[in-house]
Design an enzyme around this catalytic site. Structure first.
Site, PDB file in Angstrom:
ATOM      1  N   CYS A  89     -20.186  23.577  -8.780  1.00 48.51           N
ATOM      2  CA  CYS A  89     -20.499  23.115  -7.392  1.00 48.51           C
ATOM      3  C   CYS A  89     -20.884  21.589  -7.330  1.00 48.51           C
ATOM      4  O   CYS A  89     -21.003  20.787  -8.419  1.00 48.51           O
ATOM      5  CB  CYS A  89     -21.631  23.789  -6.753  1.00 48.51           C
ATOM      6  SG  CYS A  89     -23.266  23.570  -7.742  1.00 48.51           S
TER       7      CYS A  89
ATOM      8  N   ASP B 283       4.724 -10.286   4.211  1.00 52.00           N
ATOM      9  CA  ASP B 283       5.496 -11.433   3.557  1.00 52.00           C
ATOM     10  C   ASP B 283       7.035 -11.325   4.082  1.00 52.00           C
ATOM     11  O   ASP B 283       7.332 -10.300   4.508  1.00 52.00           O
ATOM     12  CB  ASP B 283       5.300 -11.505   2.086  1.00 52.00           C
ATOM     13  CG  ASP B 283       6.217 -12.206   1.473  1.00 52.00           C
ATOM     14  OD1 ASP B 283       6.207 -13.460   1.808  1.00 52.00           O
ATOM     15  OD2 ASP B 283       7.102 -12.141   0.451  1.00 52.00           O
TER      16      ASP B 283
ATOM     17  N   ASP C 118       2.801 -12.830  -3.838  1.00 53.25           N
ATOM     18  CA  ASP C 118       1.740 -12.716  -2.940  1.00 53.25           C
ATOM     19  C   ASP C 118       0.401 -11.904  -3.367  1.00 53.25           C
ATOM     20  O   ASP C 118      -0.451 -11.593  -2.676  1.00 53.25           O
ATOM     21  CB  ASP C 118       2.456 -11.777  -1.920  1.00 53.25           C
ATOM     22  CG  ASP C 118       3.663 -12.318  -1.242  1.00 53.25           C
ATOM     23  OD1 ASP C 118       3.433 -13.386  -0.782  1.00 53.25           O
ATOM     24  OD2 ASP C 118       4.564 -11.444  -1.242  1.00 53.25           O
TER      25      ASP C 118
END
Length: 786
Positions: free
Chosen positions: A24, A472, A677
């Site tokens: 649990c 881009d 990038d």
């Protein structure tokens, strides 16, 4: 002094430790707290669903053995993970262990259910013989309905003496508790021994109290009858409670297997053998024996065993399971192919390249496995609740017992036991523990099916909150495969067009930019002899410079020309024409003198306009940022349907634009190729890298789109939003279930409506709560990209 202050600090390491015994959210939180307290632990993520602890640690301070020891000290089992073998893991999610667990739980659930029916049948004549009233409303209704049937079918059962029936029930209950329910009691005792509490604690105390009460009533009935009380016995309730709990656990285990099915499917794609050319013959060898450079032969209908590059032949290859591309892709000489994909029509040969754990498929499986074991920040809410949940429930159960003993209108002890047991049994920390990881597991698996690799729960949660998408241009909005379309020399120049192209192409041979490849390809198409390059220098966002045949050559955009004080006005009309046609211009300078300019066109991706529309339909602000000149950028943006364009920026300018948007309150996703990038992708709230599935882009960004098309951006954000909605639903229902269920079990409705919840019905509700959370998460398997 922290490890980071050492001059030669060791690089952090990450380990996934299998953990057993967790049932649990309280178990999960206990293990996580223990690991987080260990010196040298930088991050710990414990996953209840995968039953693993992912720990990032400083190897100079912490060791895997110490981490395993810390887990064991909390009362849970832990072992060092098995060493990774070369290749794709055949069982990355513990499918065999899950199967064994499911079969075991199913067997125990079936036997317990049968035992429960028998116990109920024995309880009816027992209660008739003892002359007591059944206080449990559910059992009273069942016995009232079934007693005539039982008398008709087994009339002799009512002639059996009460002590015989009592001891028979006692023995049957003991067998079920010690065999079918053993894990509940062992786990409950272990948690108490280590000073913690969890779901097993509640079950063990609840059913244990009911059993002990029944045991006293059976062995020493005089303790009750001396006070004029005919005691209830709860043997059938204990057995049926355990049966319902085991049924719930079995259904939960089955649903968990379904949640991890996508990852298991990926892991089984790699065939066990490969057909390679050895000498003058073709031989089948284990895939682990293939070495780099081996020539692999693939026939129609066969799966590719390893990654490679086609050397002979051509075929259509089904890459859907790896990249999400629905249609087969034609692969010919010099094309890359991915291990695990399916050859459909033709036969071809290819040279093996990346192998074993470095292969594309192995990296995808590893990334998805790690993502499914990760935690989303929203999980912290469940962690905070689970930290106090079980102790609070124990307190409520004790208070319930006292109130019923003092205030019950009749049979106070029996009613107090029934109500307090119902409180202990209905409380379900398990549902809270499963609410987040099940949704993350299904979502990351579904993403992998669609060619969307998601780094984990945190990336999913951030992606769901994105408000602005920055794209881009080259390779993202456009194909990223430019071709040189025009070459113009300066009027009156002493350089011919071929010489200008030859010098420019010579410099560009040392560059990795797509425009450079287009120039080199154009020179080779004219059979020009390229010169040797020295002193090469790449200028990101500007161009490149160097020496060719003793001449100083510079090839680049206006920024490079301004830096080198080169006047370009002589080419004004030509540049205007290029810009109007959406072409990118690059200047060629020889020995400081402008010699010419060439144009490169990069066609728009076919799906770009539709993908942009889908992003807008999601309510997203879509922008394009590029290093290209503004006229060229705007021409492409106009064709794609993008209205906001930031052009002529260097890589650091992209970072600045992302930062500016973030300061204005936007949650930014930056979409690029994962290499040029990279700074902007790192700065963005969500970095989305477009990859072909065969390069390093797989490892970049928070999300990687294997197909490299823009449609995957909208699909990824839609999947993230759907996942977060499912997680919130799971958490809401898990908490509301407990908020409503526990008071009802305690008996708050009894004074007003006479309703008292049976412990048996409480156990059924508890079992169904966990199953419902998992089943709700499985709805994500039906997600379809629009």
């Amino acid at each position: 002094m922290t490890p980071s202050t050492h001059q030669h600090a060791a690089a952090p390491e990450r380990i996934q430790i299998p953990v057993t015994g967790m049932t649990c959210a309280a178990c999960q939180a206990s293990v996580q707290r223990a690991l987080a307290k260990q010196p040298g632990v930088l991050d710990a993520s414990v996953n209840l669903l995968t039953r693993t602890a992912a720990v990032t640690f400083d190897p100079a301070v912490a060791t895997p053995d110490r981490l395993v020891g810390a887990i064991r000290e909390t009362g849970y089992g832990a072992e060092l993970p098995a060493p990774e073998v070369e290749g794709v893991a055949t069982d990355p999610v513990g499918e065999h262990a899950h199967e064994r667990e499911f079969r075991g739980l199913r067997a125990k659930a079936i036997v317990s259910s049968i035992a429960g029916v028998v116990a109920m049948a024995l309880s009816m004549p027992l209660m008739a013989a003892r002359g007591g009233a059944v206080t449990d409303p559910f059992m009273r209704a069942v016995m009232t309905a079934l007693t005539p049937v039982l008398r008709a079918l087994v009339p002799g059962l009512y002639a059996v003496p009460a002590p015989v029936l009592s001891y028979g029930l006692l023995g049957l209950t003991l067998v079920v508790m010690l065999w079918a329910g053993r894990d509940f009691y062992v786990g409950g005792l272990a948690s108490l021994r280590h000073g913690t509490t969890n779901m097993n604690t509640l079950i063990a105390i609840g059913t244990g109290a009911a059993f002990l009460y029944s045991l006293v009533a059976t062995v020493v009935p005089g303790a009750f009858t001396a006070h004029g009380v005919v005691p209830d016995v709860y043997y059938e309730a204990v057995i049926i409670i355990l049966a319902f709990l085991l049924i719930g656990k079995a259904l939960e285990a089955r649903a968990t297997r379904q949640a991890s099915s996508a990852l298991q499917a990926l892991a089984t794609l790699q065939p066990p053998t490969a057909r390679v050319v050895r000498g003058a013959s073709e031989v089948d060898v284990p895939v682990g024996d293939v070495v780099q450079g081996d020539t692999v032969v693939v026939r129609p209908g066969e799966r590719l065993p390893v990654d490679g590059v086609v050397t002979a032949g051509r075929s259509a290859v089904d890459e859907s399971m790896v990249t999400g591309e629905s249609l087969p892709v034609t692969r010919r000489v010099d094309d890359r192919v991915i291990g695990g994909t399916l050859n459909t029509t033709g036969a071809f040969q290819y040279a093996a390249t990346t192998l074993g754990s470095a292969s594309v498929l192995a990296r995808i499986v590893r990334l998805v496995r790690d993502a499914q074991g990760s935690r989303a920040p929203i999980q912290r809410l469940a962690d905070r609740v689970s930290a106090v949940f079980v102790p609070a429930v124990l307190g409520i159960a004790a208070l319930t017992f006292v109130v019923w003993v003092l205030a019950a209108p009749s049979a106070p002890i029996a009613r107090a036991i029934a109500a307090s047991v119902a409180v202990l049994i209905i409380a379900c920390p398990c549902a809270m523990g499963l609410a987040v990881p099940t949704a993350v597991m299904v979502a990351t698996g579904k993403g992998a099916e669609l060619g969307i690799l998601i780094k984990g729960g945190e990336a999913l949660e951030r992606a769901a909150a994105v408000t602005t998408v920055v794209l881009d241009k080259t390779g993202t909005v456009t194909e990223g495969k430019p071709a040189m379309t025009d070459l113009e020399v300066v009027p009156g120049s002493r350089w011919s067009a071929d010489e200008v192209l030859r010098l420019a192409a010579s410099i560009e041979t040392a560059s990795e930019h797509p425009v450079a490849a287009a120039v080199v390809l154009a020179a080779r198409a004219r059979s020009l002899t390229l010169g040797a390059v020295s002193l090469f220098r790449s200028r990101p966002g500007c161009g490149a410079t160097g020496l060719v045949d003793g001449r100083r050559i510079a090839v680049g955009n206006p920024a490079l020309m301004q830096e080198r004080h080169v006047v370009v006005t002589a080419l004004g009309p030509v540049l205007d024409r290029f810009a109007g046609e959406g072409k990118t211009a690059a200047y060629v300078v020889v020995d400081g003198e402008l010699a010419g300019v060439f144009a490169v066109a990069d066609p728009l991706k076919a799906d770009a306009p539709v993908a942009i529309q889908r992003l807008r339909a999601l309510g997203l602000d879509v922008r394009m940022v590029t290093g290209d000149a503004e006229p060229t950028a705007r021409a492409i943006a106009r064709e794609a349907g993008i209205t906001t364009v930031i052009a002529g920026v260097l890589p650091e300018g992209k970072v600045a634009e992302v930062t500016r948007l973030q300061r204005e309150g936007a949650v930014v996703a930056m979409v690029g190729d994962g290499v040029n990038d990279a700074p902007a992708i790192a700065q963005a709230d969500v970095g989305i890298a477009l990859g072909t599935g065969t390069d390093v882009a797989i490892e970049a960004g928070d999300l990687t789109l294997m197909r490299g098309d823009l449609g995957g951006v909208a699909a990824a954000i839609s999947l993230a939003r759907r996942t977060l909605r499912i997680i919130r639903e799971n958490l809401f229902w898990a908490m509301v279930y407990n908020v409503i269920g526990i008071p009802i079990a305690a008996g708050v409705l009894y004074p007003f409506f006479g309703i008292l919840l049976s412990p048996i019905l409480a156990s059924a509700a508890m079992a169904l709560s966990s199953v419902s959370v998992v089943m709700n998460s499985l709805r994500l398997r039906r997600f379809r990209a629009a």
